[in-house]
Design an enzyme around this catalytic site. Structure first.
Site, mmCIF file in Angstrom:
data_model
loop_
_atom_site.group_PDB
_atom_site.id
_atom_site.type_symbol
_atom_site.label_atom_id
_atom_site.label_comp_id
_atom_site.label_asym_id
_atom_site.label_seq_id
_atom_site.Cartn_x
_atom_site.Cartn_y
_atom_site.Cartn_z
ATOM 1 N N GLU A 183 0.882 -1.166 0.000
ATOM 2 C CA GLU A 183 0.000 0.000 0.000
ATOM 3 C C GLU A 183 0.919 1.216 0.000
ATOM 4 O O GLU A 183 1.658 1.429 0.955
ATOM 5 C CB GLU A 183 -0.844 -0.062 1.277
ATOM 6 C CG GLU A 183 -1.792 1.075 1.471
ATOM 7 C CD GLU A 183 -2.452 1.030 2.847
ATOM 8 O OE1 GLU A 183 -2.670 2.118 3.391
ATOM 9 O OE2 GLU A 183 -2.715 -0.064 3.382
ATOM 10 N N ASP A 237 -3.495 10.918 8.826
ATOM 11 C CA ASP A 237 -2.225 10.313 9.197
ATOM 12 C C ASP A 237 -1.679 10.820 10.525
ATOM 13 O O ASP A 237 -1.825 11.982 10.858
ATOM 14 C CB ASP A 237 -1.192 10.563 8.092
ATOM 15 C CG ASP A 237 -1.617 9.937 6.780
ATOM 16 O OD1 ASP A 237 -2.051 8.778 6.826
ATOM 17 O OD2 ASP A 237 -1.543 10.600 5.740
#
EC number: 4.2.1.20
Length: 264
Positions: free
Chosen positions: A50, A61
């Site tokens: 990924e 994130d």
């Protein structure tokens, strides 16, 4: 068309283990090293890669990944570098490569053009964290045309109606978010992930991979008691940042050791 991502999960299952999905940001610490890092990850146990092109506003994130992203952007990463990286990685290893991207860059590039260029580079599909199936008709059409996988995210807060939409429109796997909030390591994985996977099964989901908060082999093994794959990001990025390619390879091997069913 057969999904290469689903096939990789099924192949792991046939070997009596769950799948290990490894995340790395592209362009960190520089483009070539990020390519070599992805190859090292595939060579040391990752079943699916990924890869995250850096984005200026990475809302989902955690700090470790945000810092890596900033380094990549400061180093001059451009959107087209995504395809260069995917092309080189898929030439060197035979592991399906998913690009995890925020939706805005895909729209700016052009949805059909993005799909065509990703396919031409050997990519397997997209993970789209900030777009839901009902908002993605253009991408659904492009992926059906090209055979690329569409990985949507399901969260513990998702309604049954939303889970049904996700189940109907996802291919490859459903990205199952174990905790609400940003990515990063968690000492204890949420019981919410187990409940969410059970709910997805009720909607007919065959492949559910759990991400967000998994940082060691024990947690990988714990997740694979009920899910088909474990997604690890922060722990890998930290290993690459602190100990380079060698440290990344060691961490990947150690995480992959947690994938064997009944290993405990």
């Amino acid at each position: 068309m057969t999904s290469r991502v689903a096939a990789a999960i099924d192949a792991a299952r046939a070997e009596g283990r769950g799948a290990f999905v490894g995340y790395l940001p592209l362009g960190f610490p520089d483009l070539q090293t990020s390519i070599d890092a992805a190859v090292a990850l595939a060579e040391n146990g990752a079943d699916i890669l990924e890869l995250g092109p850096p984005y200026s506003d990475p809302v989902m994130d955690g700090t470790v990944i945000q810092e890596a992203t900033q380094t990549a952007l400061a180093g001059g990463f451009r959107l087209r570098d995504t395809f260069t990286a995917v092309r080189e990685i898929t030439r060197r290893v035979d592991v399906p490569v998913l690009v995890m991207t925020y939706w805005n860059p895909v729209l700016q590039y052009g949805v059909d053009r993005y799909a065509d260029d990703l396919l031409a580079a050997g990519g397997a599909g997209l993970i789209t964290p900030d777009i839901t199936p009902e908002a993605a008709p253009e991408w659904i059409a492009a992926s059906e045309r090209t055979g690329l996988d569409r990985v949507f995210l399901a969260a513990p807060t998702s309604t049954d109606e939303r889970l049904e939409l996700i189940a109907q429109n996802s291919t490859g796997f459903v990205y199952t978010v174990s905790t609400m909030g940003i990515t990063g390591e968690r000492a204890q994985l949420d019981a919410a992930a187990r409940t969410l996977v059970a709910r997805l099964r009720e909607h007919g989901v065959e492949h559910a991979c759990v991400g967000i908060g998994i940082s060691n082999a024990e947690q990988v093994a714990g997740v694979l008691e009920y899910a088909d794959g474990a997604i690890v990001g922060t722990a890998l990025v930290r290993a690459l940042r602190e100990r380079g390619l060698e440290g990344l390879a060691e961490t990947a091997q150690s995480l992959a050791a947690g994938t064997a069913r009944g290993a405990n």
